[in-house]
Design a protein around this motif. Structure first.
Motif, PDB file in Angstrom:
ATOM      1  N   VAL A  15      54.323  90.795  43.629  1.00  0.00           N
ATOM      2  CA  VAL A  15      55.614  90.322  44.122  1.00  0.00           C
ATOM      3  C   VAL A  15      55.445  88.843  44.452  1.00  0.00           C
ATOM      4  CG1 VAL A  15      57.377  90.541  45.913  1.00  0.00           C
ATOM      5  CG2 VAL A  15      56.156  92.583  45.119  1.00  0.00           C
ATOM      6  N   TYR A  17      57.349  85.603  46.133  1.00  0.00           N
ATOM      7  CA  TYR A  17      58.421  85.157  47.014  1.00  0.00           C
ATOM      8  C   TYR A  17      58.697  83.696  46.660  1.00  0.00           C
ATOM      9  CZ  TYR A  17      60.519  83.890  51.557  1.00  0.00           C
ATOM     10  OH  TYR A  17      61.332  83.450  52.563  1.00  0.00           O
ATOM     11  N   TYR A  50      57.595  91.302  40.318  1.00  0.00           N
ATOM     12  CA  TYR A  50      58.883  91.197  41.006  1.00  0.00           C
ATOM     13  C   TYR A  50      59.051  89.791  41.561  1.00  0.00           C
ATOM     14  CZ  TYR A  50      59.533  96.278  41.046  1.00  0.00           C
ATOM     15  OH  TYR A  50      59.715  97.592  40.697  1.00  0.00           O
ATOM     16  N   VAL A  52      61.247  87.857  44.549  1.00  0.00           N
ATOM     17  CA  VAL A  52      62.111  87.977  45.719  1.00  0.00           C
ATOM     18  C   VAL A  52      62.500  86.549  46.096  1.00  0.00           C
ATOM     19  CG1 VAL A  52      62.251  88.713  48.125  1.00  0.00           C
ATOM     20  CG2 VAL A  52      61.005  90.106  46.450  1.00  0.00           C
ATOM     21  N   HIS A  77      68.522  86.570  45.365  1.00  0.00           N
ATOM     22  CA  HIS A  77      68.388  87.696  44.439  1.00  0.00           C
ATOM     23  C   HIS A  77      66.989  88.311  44.473  1.00  0.00           C
ATOM     24  CE1 HIS A  77      67.707  83.853  42.315  1.00  0.00           C
ATOM     25  NE2 HIS A  77      66.676  84.480  41.779  1.00  0.00           N
ATOM     26  N   VAL A  78      66.917  89.512  43.941  1.00  0.00           N
ATOM     27  CA  VAL A  78      65.665  90.233  43.723  1.00  0.00           C
ATOM     28  C   VAL A  78      65.670  90.638  42.255  1.00  0.00           C
ATOM     29  CG1 VAL A  78      64.269  92.248  44.325  1.00  0.00           C
ATOM     30  CG2 VAL A  78      65.656  91.123  46.091  1.00  0.00           C
ATOM     31  N   ASP A  80      63.407  92.553  39.001  1.00  0.00           N
ATOM     32  CA  ASP A  80      62.279  93.432  38.704  1.00  0.00           C
ATOM     33  C   ASP A  80      61.427  92.878  37.563  1.00  0.00           C
ATOM     34  OD1 ASP A  80      63.392  94.169  36.219  1.00  0.00           O
ATOM     35  OD2 ASP A  80      63.748  96.240  36.785  1.00  0.00           O
ATOM     36  N   SER A  98      69.299  93.017  48.666  1.00  0.00           N
ATOM     37  CA  SER A  98      68.189  93.968  48.635  1.00  0.00           C
ATOM     38  C   SER A  98      68.018  94.542  47.243  1.00  0.00           C
ATOM     39  CB  SER A  98      68.428  95.099  49.641  1.00  0.00           C
ATOM     40  OG  SER A  98      69.583  95.829  49.275  1.00  0.00           O
ATOM     41  N   VAL A 101      61.739  97.667  45.339  1.00  0.00           N
ATOM     42  CA  VAL A 101      60.526  97.108  44.734  1.00  0.00           C
ATOM     43  C   VAL A 101      59.544  98.269  44.592  1.00  0.00           C
ATOM     44  CG1 VAL A 101      58.635  95.469  45.047  1.00  0.00           C
ATOM     45  CG2 VAL A 101      60.965  94.834  45.714  1.00  0.00           C
TER      46      VAL A 101
END
Length: 191
Positions: A15, A17, A50, A52, A77-78, A80, A98, A101
């Protein structure tokens, strides 16, 4: 930069960020989220991870400001690992976004997918020479304070000249001065 997220992926990141981007990147282009969302979808897809990506709401530049400035443009946004947007808010105000994940699904994808898992076929040695010559100077503000807009713009213009001298960029037929920082007028003595 694509290389920053790629480097994190090659170190095992699942993930990433990537907070905050400003207008115009959050609003440029035909789709909500602008080029910032486009970049993050590509980061997620090409690196199987991902993304985030929260963004700031309006800011009050001075303690006595009555009205905020929307410098960020919203579009948190998030995304995948396929590049699909799991959650998105176009709001420029403080809000939330949201998305699920699913780390186990990502791990299965990375170890089982033989087609669109791009890192497993990466030939890093092919790109090594491309990065031998630096473009942006290193450690510009290691001992000095960062410079203001006008001076920073000249650093970026020198980087562009370097790219043109190497043949990476072809100069246009007609040169124009381009965007320039214009300092606000001096308001004069305080009354």
């Amino acid at each position: 930069m694509p290389e920053a997220v790629r480097a994190l992926a090659l170190q095992g990141a699942e993930v990433v960020y990537r907070p905050g981007e400003a207008v115009p990147m959050t609003q440029a282009g035909p789709d909500p989220g602008g080029t910032w969302l486009l970049q993050n979808r590509a980061h997620a897809h090409f690196n199987s991870l991902y993304m985030v990506c929260p963004n700031a709401g309006p800011v009050y530049p001075m303690p006595d400001s009555r009205h905020p400035y929307d410098i960020a443009g919203g579009n948190a946004h998030v995304v995948d690992f396929h590049g699909a947007v799991l959650g998105h808010t176009a709001s420029g105000y403080n809000s939330f976004v949201s998305g699920i994940v699913d780390i186990e699904a990502l791990r299965q994808f990375r170890t089982m997918n033989l087609n669109s898992n791009w890192l497993k076929g990466l030939r890093t040695e092919v790109f090594r020479r491309m990065y031998d010559e630096p473009i942006h100077p290193a450690n510009l503000w290691l001992t000095d304070e960062p410079v203001r807009h006008a001076e920073a713009d000249e650093i970026y213009r020198a980087n562009i000249r370097r790219l043109a001298e190497r043949g990476a960029y072809t100069p246009p037929a007609h040169a124009f001065p381009g965007a320039r920082y214009v300092a606000p007028p001096d308001p004069g003595p305080a009354r």
